[in-house]
Design a protein around this motif. Structure first.
Motif, PDB file in Angstrom:
ATOM      1  N   VAL A  98       0.843  -1.208   0.017  1.00  0.00           N
ATOM      2  CA  VAL A  98       0.021   0.036   0.195  1.00  0.00           C
ATOM      3  C   VAL A  98       0.998   1.316  -0.013  1.00  0.00           C
ATOM      4  N   ASN A  99       1.985   1.251   0.471  1.00  0.00           N
ATOM      5  CA  ASN A  99       2.936   2.348   0.526  1.00  0.00           C
ATOM      6  C   ASN A  99       4.330   2.028   0.654  1.00  0.00           C
ATOM      7  N   GLY A 100       5.061   3.115   0.980  1.00  0.00           N
ATOM      8  CA  GLY A 100       6.670   2.762   1.247  1.00  0.00           C
ATOM      9  C   GLY A 100       6.778   2.025   2.365  1.00  0.00           C
ATOM     10  N   THR A 101       6.098   2.566   3.578  1.00  0.00           N
ATOM     11  CA  THR A 101       6.150   1.885   4.932  1.00  0.00           C
ATOM     12  C   THR A 101       5.812   0.463   4.863  1.00  0.00           C
ATOM     13  N   HIS A 102       4.858   0.267   4.070  1.00  0.00           N
ATOM     14  CA  HIS A 102       4.326  -1.124   4.098  1.00  0.00           C
ATOM     15  C   HIS A 102       5.434  -1.928   3.411  1.00  0.00           C
ATOM     16  N   ALA A 103       5.961  -1.463   2.208  1.00  0.00           N
ATOM     17  CA  ALA A 103       7.355  -2.131   1.802  1.00  0.00           C
ATOM     18  C   ALA A 103       8.514  -2.358   2.687  1.00  0.00           C
ATOM     19  N   LEU A 104       8.863  -1.307   3.344  1.00  0.00           N
ATOM     20  CA  LEU A 104       9.986  -1.341   4.347  1.00  0.00           C
ATOM     21  C   LEU A 104       9.463  -2.505   5.341  1.00  0.00           C
ATOM     22  N   THR A 105       8.256  -2.441   5.981  1.00  0.00           N
ATOM     23  CA  THR A 105       7.589  -3.432   7.084  1.00  0.00           C
ATOM     24  C   THR A 105       7.814  -4.756   6.648  1.00  0.00           C
ATOM     25  N   PRO A 125      15.011   5.979  11.965  1.00  0.00           N
ATOM     26  CA  PRO A 125      14.367   5.725  10.644  1.00  0.00           C
ATOM     27  C   PRO A 125      13.124   6.584  10.748  1.00  0.00           C
ATOM     28  N   TYR A 126      12.685   6.744   9.452  1.00  0.00           N
ATOM     29  CA  TYR A 126      11.575   7.427   9.154  1.00  0.00           C
ATOM     30  C   TYR A 126      10.156   7.590  10.162  1.00  0.00           C
ATOM     31  N   ASP A 127       9.605   8.329  10.615  1.00  0.00           N
ATOM     32  CA  ASP A 127       8.526   8.302  11.534  1.00  0.00           C
ATOM     33  C   ASP A 127       7.781   7.198  11.426  1.00  0.00           C
ATOM     34  N   ILE A 180      20.037   1.456   6.594  1.00  0.00           N
ATOM     35  CA  ILE A 180      20.282   3.090   6.237  1.00  0.00           C
ATOM     36  C   ILE A 180      19.241   3.514   5.456  1.00  0.00           C
ATOM     37  N   GLN A 181      18.840   4.673   6.012  1.00  0.00           N
ATOM     38  CA  GLN A 181      17.723   5.456   5.113  1.00  0.00           C
ATOM     39  C   GLN A 181      18.702   6.415   4.315  1.00  0.00           C
ATOM     40  N   ARG A 182      18.394   6.362   2.979  1.00  0.00           N
ATOM     41  CA  ARG A 182      19.128   7.181   1.913  1.00  0.00           C
ATOM     42  C   ARG A 182      18.690   8.727   1.903  1.00  0.00           C
ATOM     43  N   SER A 183      17.337   8.892   1.957  1.00  0.00           N
ATOM     44  CA  SER A 183      16.822  10.177   2.096  1.00  0.00           C
ATOM     45  C   SER A 183      16.700  10.650   3.320  1.00  0.00           C
ATOM     46  N   LYS A 184      16.870  12.006   3.432  1.00  0.00           N
ATOM     47  CA  LYS A 184      16.752  12.860   4.806  1.00  0.00           C
ATOM     48  C   LYS A 184      15.324  12.684   5.152  1.00  0.00           C
ATOM     49  N   VAL A 215      18.490  -1.151   2.715  1.00  0.00           N
ATOM     50  CA  VAL A 215      18.241   0.562   2.446  1.00  0.00           C
ATOM     51  C   VAL A 215      16.960   1.069   2.166  1.00  0.00           C
ATOM     52  N   ASP A 216      16.543   1.920   2.947  1.00  0.00           N
ATOM     53  CA  ASP A 216      15.294   2.657   2.598  1.00  0.00           C
ATOM     54  C   ASP A 216      15.649   3.578   1.576  1.00  0.00           C
ATOM     55  N   ASN A 217      15.149   3.341   0.198  1.00  0.00           N
ATOM     56  CA  ASN A 217      15.534   3.724  -1.082  1.00  0.00           C
ATOM     57  C   ASN A 217      14.298   4.958  -1.393  1.00  0.00           C
ATOM     58  N   CYS A 218      13.397   4.993  -0.594  1.00  0.00           N
ATOM     59  CA  CYS A 218      12.281   6.243  -0.963  1.00  0.00           C
ATOM     60  C   CYS A 218      12.889   7.486  -1.389  1.00  0.00           C
ATOM     61  N   TYR A 219      12.443   7.915  -2.397  1.00  0.00           N
ATOM     62  CA  TYR A 219      12.943   9.361  -2.879  1.00  0.00           C
ATOM     63  C   TYR A 219      14.254   9.341  -3.714  1.00  0.00           C
ATOM     64  N   GLY A 220      15.065   8.241  -3.635  1.00  0.00           N
ATOM     65  CA  GLY A 220      16.427   8.282  -4.063  1.00  0.00           C
ATOM     66  C   GLY A 220      16.356   7.665  -5.446  1.00  0.00           C
ATOM     67  N   GLY A 238      11.080   0.651  -1.848  1.00  0.00           N
ATOM     68  CA  GLY A 238      10.559   2.009  -1.781  1.00  0.00           C
ATOM     69  C   GLY A 238       8.992   2.156  -2.381  1.00  0.00           C
ATOM     70  N   SER A 239       8.580   3.254  -2.448  1.00  0.00           N
ATOM     71  CA  SER A 239       7.067   3.441  -3.025  1.00  0.00           C
ATOM     72  C   SER A 239       6.962   3.850  -4.240  1.00  0.00           C
ATOM     73  N   LEU A 240       6.125   3.197  -5.024  1.00  0.00           N
ATOM     74  CA  LEU A 240       5.638   3.437  -6.427  1.00  0.00           C
ATOM     75  C   LEU A 240       4.993   4.723  -6.717  1.00  0.00           C
ATOM     76  N   ILE A 241       4.403   5.234  -5.542  1.00  0.00           N
ATOM     77  CA  ILE A 241       4.008   6.800  -5.882  1.00  0.00           C
ATOM     78  C   ILE A 241       4.970   7.808  -5.531  1.00  0.00           C
ATOM     79  N   LYS A 242       6.099   7.335  -5.488  1.00  0.00           N
ATOM     80  CA  LYS A 242       7.152   8.445  -5.546  1.00  0.00           C
ATOM     81  C   LYS A 242       8.075   8.073  -6.740  1.00  0.00           C
ATOM     82  N   ASN A 243       9.437   8.225  -6.713  1.00  0.00           N
ATOM     83  CA  ASN A 243      10.241   8.290  -7.846  1.00  0.00           C
ATOM     84  C   ASN A 243       9.952   7.257  -9.183  1.00  0.00           C
TER      85      ASN A 243
HETATM   86  C1  LIG Z   1       7.908   8.290   1.922  1.00  0.00           C
HETATM   87  C2  LIG Z   1       8.840   7.756   2.922  1.00  0.00           C
HETATM   88  C3  LIG Z   1       8.777   6.399   3.485  1.00  0.00           C
HETATM   89  C4  LIG Z   1       7.257   5.810   3.340  1.00  0.00           C
HETATM   90  O1  LIG Z   1       6.631   6.598   3.040  1.00  0.00           O
HETATM   91  P1  LIG Z   1       5.077   6.066   2.738  1.00  0.00           P
HETATM   92  O2  LIG Z   1       4.126   7.332   3.031  1.00  0.00           O
HETATM   93  O3  LIG Z   1       4.722   5.124   3.741  1.00  0.00           O
HETATM   94  O4  LIG Z   1       4.995   5.723   1.221  1.00  0.00           O
HETATM   95  C5  LIG Z   1       9.853   5.919   4.222  1.00  0.00           C
HETATM   96  N1  LIG Z   1      10.987   6.525   4.130  1.00  0.00           N
HETATM   97  C6  LIG Z   1      11.213   7.802   3.369  1.00  0.00           C
HETATM   98  C7  LIG Z   1      12.682   8.253   3.529  1.00  0.00           C
HETATM   99  C8  LIG Z   1      10.345   8.334   2.832  1.00  0.00           C
HETATM  100  O5  LIG Z   1      10.719   9.484   2.267  1.00  0.00           O
END
Ligand SMILES: *Cc1c(COP(=O)(O)O)cnc(C)c1O
Length: 425
Positions: A98-105, A125-127, A180-184, A215-220, A238-243
């Motif tokens: 469903v989102n990036g969080t789900h993929a990471l989970t 890591p991301y909140d 490692i979280q790539r993006s800030k 690696v959390d590759n979201c936004y990278g 990562g998320s498909l509704i990002k990059n």
């Molecule tokens: C967006 C993001 C996530 C997960 O986000 P979702 O809103 O669940 O898609 C995780 N880590 C980083 C660094 C993000 O930018």
């Protein structure tokens, strides 16, 4: 031509004359940076094209199955293409993530169990992962299942803390995942460059060759010419509704990595014994792949927009991070504003510049998963898509707003202009 454009900006978008004049100067200065971004775009566009050619993608892959979804040709082809692009052994790419969080989970819960230790080496890591890890309580947290969590903060200058990493890895005999979280994300630090990921992965593996690096590759994705697996990571998500969705994917997430890891993650995603053999794509394959095909271009537009936003706000005396001239490993631009009011006005400007819902006014609200009120401005074709132009800010000091996305550079640019316009009004 310039006059016609400037008049249009003043008359229809109500942009102050001084902002328009500054913009024209700024863009001249940004040209060399934009040229560099275009080279990366070209490389990545060809990388995606090459993957599609190699896997013999054809129009038959755009149809889909029903029921269990066994042998869904489009799904299998999509996963093969991701495997090729991200240089992994296998991949999971699904609209049902469903989102990036789900993929990471799925990665974290699929791999880790009692007897494992999770060591985050890029600060917290991301909140939205707080409850997944157990930083805040939840029924399914990793901590609740006996996984030990350790966190090593990045140094003041944004670099990895090598001595602490060494100490953490040597001090326990548990099996380890280094995270490692790539993006800030929503934090004020550098994004991590692929070269720096490569260096730290080598270091980690030299101490413990068995350590799994995630690696959390979201936004990278597509920001540099290489991706984290090429730098030695074992699994990325990562998320498909990002990059990588290029603004066209309507939902979903991806995971790429070592075959054995993808296998156990897939068994967590569906069921043990079933893994990635099942799962419908609900007719989303064509838009997903078309989005992937466009993604390197879309990401380059968003990256140019971020550079422009930085330069514009720097010129008006705001503190920006990264600086316009800094190297980047994600599409996020943070701007240090001076008050809650400026944050709200910045977001109003972004909202007014949106193609969808330009007439609504964004307001701060308590969003699930976040620890303070958040304001978000977005008028996207895909709900919540942050490869489309959007701005978010937690309403707390130091009043940092995060600006990201833009399917076109022009949209990202007018967004930054309108955000500034709204603040200066
Ligand atoms: C967006 C993001 C996530 C997960 O986000 P979702 O809103 O669940 O898609 C995780 N880590 C980083 C660094 C993000 O930018």
């Amino acid at each position: 031509m310039q006059n016609i454009l400037d008049e249009f900006l003043q008359n229809s978008f109500d942009i102050r004359k001084d902002i328009i004049d500054e913009t024209n100067k700024i863009e001249d200065e940004l040209n060399p940076i934009f040229l560099q971004i275009d080279k990366i775009k070209e490389y990545n566009s060809l990388k995606v094209l090459d993957a599609m050619r190699k896997s013999r993608l054809s129009d038959t892959h755009f149809s889909w199955n029903t029921g269990y979804g066994y042998n869904d040709a489009g799904r299998e082809k999509t996963e093969e293409i991701f495997t090729n692009i991200f240089k992994s052994e296998d991949s999971i790419v699904r609209p049902t993530i469903v989102n990036g969080t789900h993929a990471l989970t799925l990665c974290l819960q699929g791999i880790l169990k009692s007897g494992f230790e999770l060591i985050s080496i890029s600060s917290k890591p991301y909140d939205t992962l707080d409850q997944v890890i157990g930083i805040s309580d939840s029924y399914h947290s990793l901590k609740g299942q006996g996984v030990i969590y350790k966190q090593i903060d990045l140094l003041e200058n944004g670099d990895f803390d090598y001595p602490q990493i060494e100490e953490a890895i040597k001090s326990s005999k548990l099996k380890k995942m280094v995270y490692i979280q790539r993006s800030k994300g929503y934090s004020r630090r550098k994004s991590i460059m692929i070269d720096d990921i490569e260096k730290v992965v080598k270091f980690v593996k030299s101490i413990d060759p068995e350590a799994i690096v995630m690696v959390d590759n979201c936004y990278g994705e597509f920001i540099e010419t290489r991706e984290p697996i090429e730098a030695g990571a074992d699994v990325i998500a990562g998320s498909l509704i990002k990059n990588p969705g290029g603004g066209l994917a309507i939902a979903g997430g991806y995971i790429c990595g070592r075959r054995d890891l993808i296998d156990i993650i897939a068994q967590r995603m569906t069921s043990p014994g079933i893994g990635k053999e099942c799962g419908l794509t609900f007719g989303t394959t064509r838009t997903l792949l078309q989005g992937l095909f466009l993604a390197p271009m879309i990401v380059s537009n968003a990256k140019k927009g971020a550079v422009f936003c930085a330069k514009l706000f720097e010129h008006y005396g705001y503190d920006t991070f990264p600086l316009f001239s800094d190297e980047r490993s994600d599409i996020i631009q943070s701007v240090g504003l001076k008050s809650k009011e400026e944050i709200v006005n910045f977001c109003k400007g972004i909202q007014k510049a949106a193609p969808v819902d330009s007439f609504v006014t964004p307001e701060p609200w308590a969003m699930p998963g976040y620890d303070s009120e958040v304001i978000m401005a977005a008028g996207a074709f895909i709900q919540g898509s942050s490869i489309e132009l959007s701005a978010d800010a937690p309403i707390k000091e130091p009043y940092t707003v995060y600006f990201q996305g833009g399917l076109t550079y022009e949209h990202s640019k007018i967004g930054a202009q309108m955000a500034l316009n709204e603040i200066l009004k």
